[in-house]
Design a protein around this motif. Structure first.
Motif, PDB file in Angstrom:
ATOM      1  N   TYR A 117       3.455  12.715  -4.880  1.00 50.56           N
ATOM      2  CA  TYR A 117       4.500  13.616  -5.359  1.00 50.56           C
ATOM      3  C   TYR A 117       4.021  14.301  -6.633  1.00 50.56           C
ATOM      4  O   TYR A 117       3.646  13.615  -7.594  1.00 50.56           O
ATOM      5  N   GLN A 118       4.027  15.613  -6.632  1.00 51.23           N
ATOM      6  CA  GLN A 118       3.795  16.368  -7.865  1.00 51.23           C
ATOM      7  C   GLN A 118       5.164  16.578  -8.494  1.00 51.23           C
ATOM      8  O   GLN A 118       5.997  17.318  -7.972  1.00 51.23           O
ATOM      9  N   LEU A 119       5.418  15.908  -9.618  1.00 49.14           N
ATOM     10  CA  LEU A 119       6.748  15.909 -10.224  1.00 49.14           C
ATOM     11  C   LEU A 119       6.887  16.906 -11.358  1.00 49.14           C
ATOM     12  O   LEU A 119       7.975  17.116 -11.857  1.00 49.14           O
ATOM     13  N   GLY A 120       5.796  17.502 -11.779  1.00 53.49           N
ATOM     14  CA  GLY A 120       5.790  18.469 -12.872  1.00 53.49           C
ATOM     15  C   GLY A 120       4.373  18.586 -13.391  1.00 53.49           C
ATOM     16  O   GLY A 120       3.456  17.946 -12.870  1.00 53.49           O
ATOM     17  N   PRO A 121       4.161  19.367 -14.440  1.00 53.86           N
ATOM     18  CA  PRO A 121       2.798  19.556 -14.929  1.00 53.86           C
ATOM     19  C   PRO A 121       2.185  18.294 -15.526  1.00 53.86           C
ATOM     20  O   PRO A 121       0.970  18.157 -15.550  1.00 53.86           O
ATOM     21  N   ASP A 122       3.010  17.352 -15.970  1.00 55.08           N
ATOM     22  CA  ASP A 122       2.490  16.173 -16.657  1.00 55.08           C
ATOM     23  C   ASP A 122       2.926  14.857 -16.052  1.00 55.08           C
ATOM     24  O   ASP A 122       2.757  13.796 -16.666  1.00 55.08           O
ATOM     25  N   THR A 123       3.487  14.895 -14.840  1.00 57.99           N
ATOM     26  CA  THR A 123       3.895  13.664 -14.163  1.00 57.99           C
ATOM     27  C   THR A 123       3.635  13.775 -12.666  1.00 57.99           C
ATOM     28  O   THR A 123       3.749  14.849 -12.073  1.00 57.99           O
ATOM     29  N   ALA A 124       3.265  12.644 -12.085  1.00 52.68           N
ATOM     30  CA  ALA A 124       3.029  12.555 -10.648  1.00 52.68           C
ATOM     31  C   ALA A 124       3.321  11.118 -10.222  1.00 52.68           C
ATOM     32  O   ALA A 124       3.384  10.209 -11.057  1.00 52.68           O
ATOM     33  N   ARG A 125       3.481  10.938  -8.916  1.00 53.98           N
ATOM     34  CA  ARG A 125       3.741   9.601  -8.382  1.00 53.98           C
ATOM     35  C   ARG A 125       2.972   9.426  -7.090  1.00 53.98           C
ATOM     36  O   ARG A 125       2.879  10.340  -6.272  1.00 53.98           O
ATOM     37  N   TRP A 126       2.438   8.220  -6.919  1.00 56.14           N
ATOM     38  CA  TRP A 126       1.783   7.808  -5.675  1.00 56.14           C
ATOM     39  C   TRP A 126       2.500   6.566  -5.174  1.00 56.14           C
ATOM     40  O   TRP A 126       2.848   5.682  -5.970  1.00 56.14           O
ATOM     41  N   GLU A 127       2.733   6.503  -3.865  1.00 56.64           N
ATOM     42  CA  GLU A 127       3.349   5.331  -3.251  1.00 56.64           C
ATOM     43  C   GLU A 127       2.539   4.923  -2.036  1.00 56.64           C
ATOM     44  O   GLU A 127       1.941   5.764  -1.360  1.00 56.64           O
ATOM     45  N   GLN A 128       2.523   3.615  -1.781  1.00 61.15           N
ATOM     46  CA  GLN A 128       1.832   3.077  -0.614  1.00 61.15           C
ATOM     47  C   GLN A 128       2.786   2.185   0.159  1.00 61.15           C
ATOM     48  O   GLN A 128       3.584   1.458  -0.428  1.00 61.15           O
ATOM     49  N   GLU A 129       2.674   2.260   1.495  1.00 65.47           N
ATOM     50  CA  GLU A 129       3.411   1.331   2.338  1.00 65.47           C
ATOM     51  C   GLU A 129       2.547   0.953   3.529  1.00 65.47           C
ATOM     52  O   GLU A 129       1.649   1.700   3.925  1.00 65.47           O
ATOM     53  N   PHE A 130       2.813  -0.249   4.066  1.00 63.03           N
ATOM     54  CA  PHE A 130       2.078  -0.778   5.206  1.00 63.03           C
ATOM     55  C   PHE A 130       3.037  -0.991   6.368  1.00 63.03           C
ATOM     56  O   PHE A 130       4.225  -1.258   6.167  1.00 63.03           O
ATOM     57  N   SER A 131       2.470  -0.919   7.575  1.00 63.50           N
ATOM     58  CA  SER A 131       3.203  -1.242   8.797  1.00 63.50           C
ATOM     59  C   SER A 131       2.339  -2.169   9.645  1.00 63.50           C
ATOM     60  O   SER A 131       1.161  -1.884   9.882  1.00 63.50           O
ATOM     61  N   ALA A 132       2.934  -3.258  10.110  1.00 63.48           N
ATOM     62  CA  ALA A 132       2.235  -4.188  10.998  1.00 63.48           C
ATOM     63  C   ALA A 132       2.618  -3.962  12.455  1.00 63.48           C
ATOM     64  O   ALA A 132       2.115  -4.647  13.342  1.00 63.48           O
ATOM     65  N   ASP A 133       3.506  -2.979  12.711  1.00 65.57           N
ATOM     66  CA  ASP A 133       3.971  -2.740  14.079  1.00 65.57           C
ATOM     67  C   ASP A 133       3.735  -1.286  14.518  1.00 65.57           C
ATOM     68  O   ASP A 133       4.591  -0.662  15.137  1.00 65.57           O
ATOM     69  N   GLU A 134       2.554  -0.781  14.185  1.00 71.57           N
ATOM     70  CA  GLU A 134       2.114   0.560  14.603  1.00 71.57           C
ATOM     71  C   GLU A 134       3.017   1.673  14.108  1.00 71.57           C
ATOM     72  O   GLU A 134       3.200   2.692  14.772  1.00 71.57           O
ATOM     73  N   GLY A 135       3.627   1.475  12.931  1.00 69.64           N
ATOM     74  CA  GLY A 135       4.413   2.528  12.306  1.00 69.64           C
ATOM     75  C   GLY A 135       5.881   2.557  12.665  1.00 69.64           C
ATOM     76  O   GLY A 135       6.586   3.479  12.272  1.00 69.64           O
ATOM     77  N   ARG A 136       6.367   1.556  13.385  1.00 63.33           N
ATOM     78  CA  ARG A 136       7.807   1.530  13.700  1.00 63.33           C
ATOM     79  C   ARG A 136       8.621   1.170  12.453  1.00 63.33           C
ATOM     80  O   ARG A 136       9.696   1.728  12.245  1.00 63.33           O
ATOM     81  N   THR A 137       8.117   0.218  11.659  1.00 60.13           N
ATOM     82  CA  THR A 137       8.768  -0.135  10.393  1.00 60.13           C
ATOM     83  C   THR A 137       7.711  -0.165   9.304  1.00 60.13           C
ATOM     84  O   THR A 137       6.528  -0.420   9.564  1.00 60.13           O
ATOM     85  N   TRP A 138       8.132   0.112   8.075  1.00 61.26           N
ATOM     86  CA  TRP A 138       7.217   0.199   6.942  1.00 61.26           C
ATOM     87  C   TRP A 138       7.719  -0.659   5.794  1.00 61.26           C
ATOM     88  O   TRP A 138       8.931  -0.758   5.574  1.00 61.26           O
TER      89      TRP A 138
END
Length: 159
Positions: A117-138
């Motif tokens: 996420y580009q939140l502005g000129p001086d802030t950003a966010r990165w998020e990670q998630e995993f799925s063990a069921d081929e992307g049905r749930t995260w």
């Protein structure tokens, strides 16, 4: 092609990570980081090194834009192993980027999803998630909040 230009520069990074992803348990830990991100190939790539001082670890991210597919690939390596993890690929819609890939966790196959996420000129966010069921749930397992500490770099990457 210049989707990641907003990241060029120096950043303080507030990390929040689940200690035992995809186990149904674990606790959240918080720790600082500092990242320096430099452009490559005139905006069609960048490289960063992040230092996690309280963990005595470092990581490197290489982001590359494939001109033929118009997709980004994001590659990660960590000082604990020195190995390059399988990439995630994807792209941006507006100020949000979504990237998916396959990996393993404790020997079992998983899907990985990164969101930028580009939140502005001086802030950003990165998020990670995993799925063990081929992307049905995260399961969301890591967030990095970036606060700029130094200006963007320029003139480092030619075509």
């Amino acid at each position: 092609m210049n989707d990641f230009d907003f990241l060029h520069g120096s950043w303080d990074v507030a990390n929040r990570r689940l200690t035992a992803p995809l186990t149904g348990g674990g606790t959240w830990e918080e720790f600082p980081g500092h990242s320096v991100i430099r452009p490559l190939f005139g905006g069609a790539g960048n490289i960063d090194e992040i230092v996690f001082p309280t963990l005595d670890r470092r990581g490197v991210t290489l982001r590359l834009f494939d001109r033929a597919t118009e997709q980004w690939s994001i590659h990660w390596s960590d000082s604990r192993t020195g190995q390059l993890d399988p990439p995630v690929t994807g792209g941006f819609t507006g100020d949000r980027g979504d990237f998916y890939g396959d990996d393993t966790l404790d020997g079992r196959p998983i899907r990985v999803h990164f969101t930028w996420y580009q939140l502005g000129p001086d802030t950003a966010r990165w998020e990670q998630e995993f799925s063990a069921d081929e992307g049905r749930t995260w399961e969301h397992n890591w967030t990095m909040d970036f606060t700029r500490t130094g200006p963007a770099f320029s003139g480092l990457g030619g075509a």
